[in-house]
Design a protein around this motif. Structure first.
Motif, PDB file in Angstrom:
ATOM      1  N   ASP A  89       0.685  -1.136   0.100  1.00  0.00           N
ATOM      2  CA  ASP A  89      -0.077  -0.093  -0.040  1.00  0.00           C
ATOM      3  C   ASP A  89       0.666   1.305   0.024  1.00  0.00           C
ATOM      4  O   ASP A  89       0.378   2.177  -0.738  1.00  0.00           O
ATOM      5  CB  ASP A  89      -0.925   0.063   0.922  1.00  0.00           C
ATOM      6  N   GLU A  90       1.928   1.370   0.695  1.00  0.00           N
ATOM      7  CA  GLU A  90       2.675   2.355   0.753  1.00  0.00           C
ATOM      8  C   GLU A  90       3.762   2.598  -0.692  1.00  0.00           C
ATOM      9  O   GLU A  90       3.956   3.692  -1.123  1.00  0.00           O
ATOM     10  CB  GLU A  90       3.695   2.511   1.993  1.00  0.00           C
ATOM     11  N   PHE A  91       4.023   1.636  -0.930  1.00  0.00           N
ATOM     12  CA  PHE A  91       4.830   1.389  -2.222  1.00  0.00           C
ATOM     13  C   PHE A  91       3.725   1.988  -3.380  1.00  0.00           C
ATOM     14  O   PHE A  91       4.256   3.053  -4.132  1.00  0.00           O
ATOM     15  CB  PHE A  91       5.277  -0.028  -2.695  1.00  0.00           C
ATOM     16  N   ASP A  92       2.553   1.519  -3.494  1.00  0.00           N
ATOM     17  CA  ASP A  92       1.770   2.157  -4.480  1.00  0.00           C
ATOM     18  C   ASP A  92       1.670   3.651  -4.467  1.00  0.00           C
ATOM     19  O   ASP A  92       1.572   4.471  -5.460  1.00  0.00           O
ATOM     20  CB  ASP A  92       0.229   1.491  -4.367  1.00  0.00           C
ATOM     21  N   VAL A  93       1.357   4.112  -3.351  1.00  0.00           N
ATOM     22  CA  VAL A  93       1.227   5.507  -2.859  1.00  0.00           C
ATOM     23  C   VAL A  93       2.612   6.439  -3.329  1.00  0.00           C
ATOM     24  O   VAL A  93       2.372   7.346  -4.113  1.00  0.00           O
ATOM     25  CB  VAL A  93       0.924   5.811  -1.489  1.00  0.00           C
ATOM     26  N   THR A  94       3.451   5.658  -3.061  1.00  0.00           N
ATOM     27  CA  THR A  94       4.606   6.408  -3.559  1.00  0.00           C
ATOM     28  C   THR A  94       5.143   6.346  -4.999  1.00  0.00           C
ATOM     29  O   THR A  94       5.808   7.379  -5.666  1.00  0.00           O
ATOM     30  CB  THR A  94       6.224   5.740  -2.533  1.00  0.00           C
ATOM     31  N   VAL A  95       4.689   5.381  -5.678  1.00  0.00           N
ATOM     32  CA  VAL A  95       4.699   5.402  -7.226  1.00  0.00           C
ATOM     33  C   VAL A  95       3.840   6.176  -7.849  1.00  0.00           C
ATOM     34  O   VAL A  95       4.178   6.786  -8.689  1.00  0.00           O
ATOM     35  CB  VAL A  95       4.534   3.746  -7.629  1.00  0.00           C
ATOM     36  N   ASP A  96       2.626   6.226  -7.144  1.00  0.00           N
ATOM     37  CA  ASP A  96       1.813   7.367  -7.736  1.00  0.00           C
ATOM     38  C   ASP A  96       2.168   8.731  -7.742  1.00  0.00           C
ATOM     39  O   ASP A  96       2.410   9.512  -8.439  1.00  0.00           O
ATOM     40  CB  ASP A  96       0.469   7.447  -7.017  1.00  0.00           C
ATOM     41  N   ALA A  97       2.839   9.110  -6.634  1.00  0.00           N
ATOM     42  CA  ALA A  97       3.423  10.291  -6.501  1.00  0.00           C
ATOM     43  C   ALA A  97       4.794  10.429  -7.324  1.00  0.00           C
ATOM     44  O   ALA A  97       4.888  11.445  -7.813  1.00  0.00           O
ATOM     45  CB  ALA A  97       4.048  10.590  -4.872  1.00  0.00           C
ATOM     46  N   PHE A  99       5.189   9.211 -10.390  1.00  0.00           N
ATOM     47  CA  PHE A  99       4.647   9.762 -11.616  1.00  0.00           C
ATOM     48  C   PHE A  99       3.917  10.803 -11.553  1.00  0.00           C
ATOM     49  O   PHE A  99       3.949  11.559 -12.518  1.00  0.00           O
ATOM     50  CB  PHE A  99       3.672   8.362 -12.005  1.00  0.00           C
ATOM     51  N   ALA A 100       3.467  11.345 -10.572  1.00  0.00           N
ATOM     52  CA  ALA A 100       2.399  12.582 -10.665  1.00  0.00           C
ATOM     53  C   ALA A 100       3.484  13.829 -10.450  1.00  0.00           C
ATOM     54  O   ALA A 100       2.943  14.886 -11.010  1.00  0.00           O
ATOM     55  CB  ALA A 100       1.588  12.639  -9.244  1.00  0.00           C
ATOM     56  N   GLU A 101       4.648  13.733  -9.862  1.00  0.00           N
ATOM     57  CA  GLU A 101       5.578  14.935  -9.777  1.00  0.00           C
ATOM     58  C   GLU A 101       7.066  14.374 -10.353  1.00  0.00           C
ATOM     59  O   GLU A 101       7.806  14.144  -9.585  1.00  0.00           O
ATOM     60  CB  GLU A 101       5.766  14.951  -8.235  1.00  0.00           C
ATOM     61  N   PRO A 102       6.986  14.448 -11.777  1.00  0.00           N
ATOM     62  CA  PRO A 102       8.178  13.419 -12.324  1.00  0.00           C
ATOM     63  C   PRO A 102       9.545  14.638 -12.242  1.00  0.00           C
ATOM     64  O   PRO A 102      10.561  13.784 -12.272  1.00  0.00           O
ATOM     65  CB  PRO A 102       7.945  13.622 -13.758  1.00  0.00           C
ATOM     66  N   THR A 103       9.596  15.885 -11.669  1.00  0.00           N
ATOM     67  CA  THR A 103      10.545  16.600 -11.550  1.00  0.00           C
ATOM     68  C   THR A 103      11.056  16.774 -10.259  1.00  0.00           C
ATOM     69  O   THR A 103      11.872  17.399  -9.803  1.00  0.00           O
ATOM     70  CB  THR A 103      10.304  18.121 -12.104  1.00  0.00           C
ATOM     71  N   SER A 104      10.491  15.946  -9.201  1.00  0.00           N
ATOM     72  CA  SER A 104      10.471  15.963  -7.805  1.00  0.00           C
ATOM     73  C   SER A 104      11.198  14.782  -7.413  1.00  0.00           C
ATOM     74  O   SER A 104      10.739  13.587  -7.930  1.00  0.00           O
ATOM     75  CB  SER A 104       9.276  16.574  -7.000  1.00  0.00           C
ATOM     76  N   SER A 105      11.966  14.611  -6.283  1.00  0.00           N
ATOM     77  CA  SER A 105      12.494  13.512  -5.860  1.00  0.00           C
ATOM     78  C   SER A 105      11.620  13.253  -4.600  1.00  0.00           C
ATOM     79  O   SER A 105      11.336  13.721  -3.648  1.00  0.00           O
ATOM     80  CB  SER A 105      13.658  13.530  -5.245  1.00  0.00           C
ATOM     81  N   ILE A 106      10.703  12.038  -4.990  1.00  0.00           N
ATOM     82  CA  ILE A 106       9.638  11.446  -3.979  1.00  0.00           C
ATOM     83  C   ILE A 106      10.728  10.583  -2.880  1.00  0.00           C
ATOM     84  O   ILE A 106      11.125   9.360  -3.409  1.00  0.00           O
ATOM     85  CB  ILE A 106       8.640  10.740  -4.623  1.00  0.00           C
ATOM     86  N   ARG A 107      10.549  11.074  -1.495  1.00  0.00           N
ATOM     87  CA  ARG A 107      11.174  10.132  -0.606  1.00  0.00           C
ATOM     88  C   ARG A 107      12.423   9.836  -0.669  1.00  0.00           C
ATOM     89  O   ARG A 107      13.153   8.865  -0.384  1.00  0.00           O
ATOM     90  CB  ARG A 107      10.207   8.892  -0.258  1.00  0.00           C
ATOM     91  N   GLY A 108      13.198  10.469  -1.598  1.00  0.00           N
ATOM     92  CA  GLY A 108      14.694  10.244  -1.885  1.00  0.00           C
ATOM     93  C   GLY A 108      14.665   9.697  -3.224  1.00  0.00           C
ATOM     94  O   GLY A 108      16.068   9.150  -3.306  1.00  0.00           O
ATOM     95  N   TRP A 109      13.822   9.225  -3.694  1.00  0.00           N
ATOM     96  CA  TRP A 109      14.033   8.402  -5.057  1.00  0.00           C
ATOM     97  C   TRP A 109      14.413   9.103  -5.821  1.00  0.00           C
ATOM     98  O   TRP A 109      14.231  10.420  -6.153  1.00  0.00           O
ATOM     99  CB  TRP A 109      12.697   7.896  -5.403  1.00  0.00           C
ATOM    100  N   GLU A 110      15.111   8.407  -7.058  1.00  0.00           N
ATOM    101  CA  GLU A 110      15.565   9.092  -8.265  1.00  0.00           C
ATOM    102  C   GLU A 110      14.335   9.805  -9.033  1.00  0.00           C
ATOM    103  O   GLU A 110      13.040   9.314  -8.897  1.00  0.00           O
ATOM    104  CB  GLU A 110      16.028   7.964  -9.264  1.00  0.00           C
ATOM    105  N   ARG A 111      14.421  10.972  -9.530  1.00  0.00           N
ATOM    106  CA  ARG A 111      13.492  11.797 -10.402  1.00  0.00           C
ATOM    107  C   ARG A 111      12.891  10.822 -11.334  1.00  0.00           C
ATOM    108  O   ARG A 111      13.686  10.490 -12.306  1.00  0.00           O
ATOM    109  CB  ARG A 111      13.622  13.097 -10.497  1.00  0.00           C
TER     110      ARG A 111
END
Length: 185
Positions: A89-97, A99-111
């Motif tokens: 569930d947490e993974f899916d929410v993070t993946v949604d973000a 893709f939704a914010e492609p120029t931002s690093s979500i939770r430290g992930w690669e943009r």
């Protein structure tokens, strides 16, 4: 000659291991055998991400085609080492973000924009010396980013694979998708 982008099928999830080290499950190995049915001939080579699940899929495909496997680290999934394993569930929410914010690093992930450039660069580099079909074996997230590039669409979760073990074809000469995602059966 059309090329094929294939994602690894089902894996054995090992929360205490690095995601890059997860291997195919028994069901994933069985589904990987169907990848040979979707690759146009003659296939020149199978190019794989360095992650174990992709290498295992590529090995099954290459053996069936009688070609070699080339490993390209730039075909790896988006770098999400900042979080490691996340419950579904947490993974899916993070993946949604992601893709939704492609120029931002979500939770430290690669943009997403950086991952997209990386995958485009890797695919183009692998295609420079052949006119034959190349089969790329990688991951759903980067496949969705590649598909966005090939269709001229903005980065979107709507272009993500419909499930593990999916594929699409594309024309490298025109840099256009020839199909959308389909599942390995």
């Amino acid at each position: 000659m059309p090329c094929t982008f294939i994602t690894h099928p089902e894996v054995t999830i090992e929360p205490m291991a690095r995601v890059e080290d997860w291997g195919l499950s028994a069901a994933g190995r069985a589904r990987a055998a169907h990848a040979v049915e979707v690759v146009p001939r003659p296939a020149h080579v199978v190019v794989s991400s360095a992650e174990r699940k992709a290498r295992e899929t590529a090995a099954v495909l290459a053996a069936a085609l009688g070609v070699e496997v080339v490993v390209d680290r730039e075909l790896g999934e988006m770098d999400r080492s900042a979080t490691g394993y996340l419950p579904p569930d947490e993974f899916d929410v993070t993946v949604d973000a992601f893709f939704a914010e492609p120029t931002s690093s979500i939770r430290g992930w690669e943009r997403a924009v950086d991952a997209q450039r990386r995958i485009e660069r890797a695919v183009r580099r692998q295609l420079t010396n052949t006119r034959d079909s190349v089969a790329f074996v990688s991951h759903g997230g980067v496949g969705g980013l590649l598909l966005a590039s090939l269709t001229g669409a903005p980065i979107s979760r709507g272009l993500d694979q419909p499930g593990l073990g999916s594929w699409f074809t594309f024309d490298p000469g025109t840099w256009r998708a020839l199909s959308g995602w389909q599942r390995l059966d």
